[in-house]
Design a protein around this motif. Structure first.
Motif, mmCIF file in Angstrom:
data_model
loop_
_atom_site.group_PDB
_atom_site.id
_atom_site.type_symbol
_atom_site.label_atom_id
_atom_site.label_comp_id
_atom_site.label_asym_id
_atom_site.label_seq_id
_atom_site.Cartn_x
_atom_site.Cartn_y
_atom_site.Cartn_z
ATOM 1 N N ILE A 132 54.119 36.771 34.807
ATOM 2 C CA ILE A 132 54.910 35.566 35.058
ATOM 3 C C ILE A 132 54.213 34.335 34.483
ATOM 4 C CG2 ILE A 132 55.671 34.018 36.924
ATOM 5 C CD1 ILE A 132 56.220 36.634 38.570
ATOM 6 N N LEU A 133 52.877 34.321 34.542
ATOM 7 C CA LEU A 133 52.101 33.166 34.081
ATOM 8 C C LEU A 133 51.730 33.245 32.603
ATOM 9 C CD1 LEU A 133 49.686 32.904 37.147
ATOM 10 C CD2 LEU A 133 51.658 31.430 36.662
ATOM 11 N N GLY A 134 51.757 34.444 32.023
ATOM 12 C CA GLY A 134 51.401 34.608 30.623
ATOM 13 C C GLY A 134 49.924 34.526 30.347
ATOM 14 N N ILE A 135 49.097 34.923 31.321
ATOM 15 C CA ILE A 135 47.636 34.868 31.173
ATOM 16 C C ILE A 135 47.031 36.199 31.587
ATOM 17 C CG2 ILE A 135 47.503 32.364 31.489
ATOM 18 C CD1 ILE A 135 46.803 32.801 34.408
ATOM 19 N N SER A 136 45.735 36.365 31.325
ATOM 20 C CA SER A 136 45.070 37.618 31.682
ATOM 21 C C SER A 136 44.947 37.752 33.193
ATOM 22 C CB SER A 136 43.682 37.674 31.044
ATOM 23 O OG SER A 136 42.798 36.775 31.694
ATOM 24 N N MET A 137 44.695 38.967 33.625
ATOM 25 C CA MET A 137 44.499 39.228 35.051
ATOM 26 C C MET A 137 43.268 38.491 35.551
ATOM 27 S SD MET A 137 45.540 43.266 35.157
ATOM 28 C CE MET A 137 45.734 43.408 36.913
ATOM 29 N N GLN A 138 42.219 38.443 34.721
ATOM 30 C CA GLN A 138 41.003 37.736 35.131
ATOM 31 C C GLN A 138 41.282 36.253 35.358
ATOM 32 O OE1 GLN A 138 41.233 39.950 32.588
ATOM 33 N NE2 GLN A 138 39.293 40.982 32.184
ATOM 34 N N GLU A 139 42.046 35.642 34.442
ATOM 35 C CA GLU A 139 42.389 34.225 34.597
ATOM 36 C C GLU A 139 43.262 33.998 35.823
ATOM 37 O OE1 GLU A 139 43.211 32.029 30.583
ATOM 38 O OE2 GLU A 139 43.836 34.118 30.325
ATOM 39 N N ALA A 140 44.268 34.834 35.992
ATOM 40 C CA ALA A 140 45.209 34.648 37.108
ATOM 41 C C ALA A 140 44.502 34.773 38.444
ATOM 42 C CB ALA A 140 46.345 35.660 36.997
ATOM 43 N N PHE A 141 43.714 35.826 38.604
ATOM 44 C CA PHE A 141 43.173 36.123 39.922
ATOM 45 C C PHE A 141 41.815 35.472 40.198
ATOM 46 C CE2 PHE A 141 46.068 39.821 39.165
ATOM 47 C CZ PHE A 141 47.042 39.380 40.051
ATOM 48 N N SER A 142 41.345 34.672 39.264
ATOM 49 C CA SER A 142 40.187 33.824 39.588
ATOM 50 C C SER A 142 40.624 32.662 40.475
ATOM 51 C CB SER A 142 39.544 33.284 38.300
ATOM 52 O OG SER A 142 40.449 32.442 37.599
ATOM 53 N N ASP A 143 41.921 32.434 40.576
ATOM 54 C CA ASP A 143 42.505 31.377 41.409
ATOM 55 C C ASP A 143 42.865 31.964 42.775
ATOM 56 O OD1 ASP A 143 44.632 29.703 42.630
ATOM 57 O OD2 ASP A 143 44.508 28.566 40.755
ATOM 58 N N LEU A 144 42.275 31.441 43.835
ATOM 59 C CA LEU A 144 42.487 32.006 45.170
ATOM 60 C C LEU A 144 43.908 31.787 45.678
ATOM 61 C CD1 LEU A 144 39.132 31.246 47.046
ATOM 62 C CD2 LEU A 144 39.859 33.345 45.905
ATOM 63 N N GLU A 145 44.546 30.704 45.282
ATOM 64 C CA GLU A 145 45.940 30.500 45.694
ATOM 65 C C GLU A 145 46.839 31.577 45.111
ATOM 66 O OE1 GLU A 145 47.379 26.141 46.456
ATOM 67 O OE2 GLU A 145 46.274 26.162 44.557
ATOM 68 N N ILE A 146 46.596 31.896 43.855
ATOM 69 C CA ILE A 146 47.389 32.947 43.218
ATOM 70 C C ILE A 146 47.037 34.312 43.806
ATOM 71 C CG2 ILE A 146 47.787 34.148 41.029
ATOM 72 C CD1 ILE A 146 47.544 31.430 39.652
ATOM 73 N N SER A 147 45.746 34.531 44.058
ATOM 74 C CA SER A 147 45.330 35.802 44.650
ATOM 75 C C SER A 147 45.951 36.020 46.029
ATOM 76 C CB SER A 147 43.800 35.870 44.758
ATOM 77 O OG SER A 147 43.214 36.020 43.484
ATOM 78 N N SER A 148 46.228 34.930 46.735
ATOM 79 C CA SER A 148 46.824 35.083 48.071
ATOM 80 C C SER A 148 48.246 35.649 47.998
ATOM 81 C CB SER A 148 46.845 33.734 48.802
ATOM 82 O OG SER A 148 47.745 32.827 48.179
ATOM 83 N N ILE A 149 48.926 35.427 46.867
ATOM 84 C CA ILE A 149 50.264 36.018 46.699
ATOM 85 C C ILE A 149 50.157 37.541 46.679
ATOM 86 C CG2 ILE A 149 52.286 36.181 45.184
ATOM 87 C CD1 ILE A 149 51.597 33.410 44.118
ATOM 88 N N SER A 150 49.051 38.042 46.128
ATOM 89 C CA SER A 150 48.859 39.486 46.018
ATOM 90 C C SER A 150 48.850 40.158 47.375
ATOM 91 C CB SER A 150 47.546 39.786 45.281
ATOM 92 O OG SER A 150 47.566 39.221 43.994
ATOM 93 N N GLN A 151 48.183 39.558 48.342
ATOM 94 C CA GLN A 151 48.180 40.146 49.673
ATOM 95 C C GLN A 151 49.580 40.153 50.262
ATOM 96 O OE1 GLN A 151 46.702 38.015 53.007
ATOM 97 N NE2 GLN A 151 45.851 39.812 54.024
#
Length: 335
Positions: A193-212
């Motif tokens: 959705i963001l058009g970036i790597s997994m490392q870039e996306a999930f280095s952000d804790l707000e974005i990582s919280s969507i994963s849970q």
């Protein structure tokens, strides 16, 4: 044993290349751009095992009957691949490699169920360009059958061959493992959705919280649908059950730490890789499987529904969402 790998993307190319390096009789079936690149320059693999240039037979269609055909296309492309090559596949063993749980049922419309072997890929690869892939991380290759519980002779024989490329595990309940693998793949929608790597996306804790929240909603649906999840090698069921019970910020930190260390090379996930190649993704067979089960059992899947819609919008418009748009679009949707 004569092996054909149908699908010259990340996984198909990696598997075909490694089996060829072990001197197996392998041919690779792919789209014209991949076939032409491989014929002209060889198949190029880089990554965790080093750099290789593999001379391998490549063509757009089968020209003879293989003993095993490894179907490495996306789920949505299986039917076309089977129809194009069906004359040579009727008496072959068919090994599926797709994410989700629908692939074997699609194959069963054309091939006898006793000839179909299901598999789960736990290793990771990235498609760079036609004829060139990166092997991002190691993992096992799980095989079994969703149509019968006991491993048959074909499964045992195939495991011996496949083990030459990746450590192979025979499962007596591969369907339960496949449903757990959906959780492994369910967060691939976010970097897509963001058009970036997994490392870039999930280095952000707000974005990582969507994963849970994705996992919480999916786990609730799976439980209410009466599906038994089975641990995977390197990914026990507890990885999900513990995370869905944790406070959000704590879970986000753990998830972020895991995902940012998966590979030294940028890791994009299968959904974004398809989008970058201008093709439809397998989102309907990953997060979309949560939707299908929710609809079947009269349940809600608001968050996963929204994420599927956002991926489809990116596919259609070729425009990625910003972090703020993602957060705004998903806020308040989790259970």
């Amino acid at each position: 044993m004569k092996i054909a790998v149908i699908g010259a993307g990340a996984i198909g190319s990696l598997v075909a290349g490694y089996l060829k390096l072990k001197e197996e009789d392998v041919s690779l079936i792919g789209r014209p751009d991949a076939v032409n690149a491989i014929i002209e320059h060889g198949l190029k693999i880089s990554g965790v095992r080093g750099d290789f240039k593999v001379p391998i037979e490549a063509s757009e269609l089968l020209i003879s009957t293989p003993d095993i055909a490894i179907i490495a296309t996306k789920t949505q492309d299986i039917e076309a691949a089977l129809k194009d090559n069906l004359f040579f596949l009727k008496n072959s063993g068919i090994l599926t490699t797709q994410n989700g749980v629908r692939a074997d049922h699609i194959v069963a419309k054309y091939i006898p169920k006793e000839n179909i072997i299901s598999s789960i890929v736990m290793f990771g690869a990235t498609y760079l360009e036609p004829g060139k892939v990166v092997h991002n991380f190691e993992g096992s290759w799980i095989i079994g059958s969703i149509f019968r519980h006991a491993p048959g002779e074909n499964i045992i024989m195939d495991s011996i061959v496949l083990d030459k490329a990746f450590p192979t595990v025979i499962s007596e309940d591969i369907l339960g493992m496949k449903y757990l693998k959906i959780f492994v793949n369910a967060n691939n929608c976010i970097p897509a959705i963001l058009g970036i790597s997994m490392q870039e996306a999930f280095s952000d804790l707000e974005i990582s919280s969507i994963s849970q929240d994705i996992w919480k909603e999916g786990f609730d649906i799976i439980c209410k649908a009466g599906i038994n999840l089975v641990s995977l090698p390197g990914f026990p069921l507890e990885n999900v059950t513990k995370m869905v019970c944790m406070p959000g910020f704590e879970a986000a930190k753990i998830f972020s730490g895991t995902m940012t260390k998966l590979s030294k090379d940028p890791l994009y996930g299968s959904i974004l890789q398809s989008i970058k190649r201008g093709r439809s993704s397998e989102i309907d067979y990953i997060n979309g499987e949560f939707l299908r089960l929710a609809q079947e059992h009269g349940l809600a899947a608001s968050l996963n529904k929204k994420l599927v819609e956002m991926v489809h919008e990116v596919e259609q418009t070729k425009k990625f969402f910003t972090k703020e748009e993602l957060l705004d679009g998903t806020r308040g949707l989790a259970g």
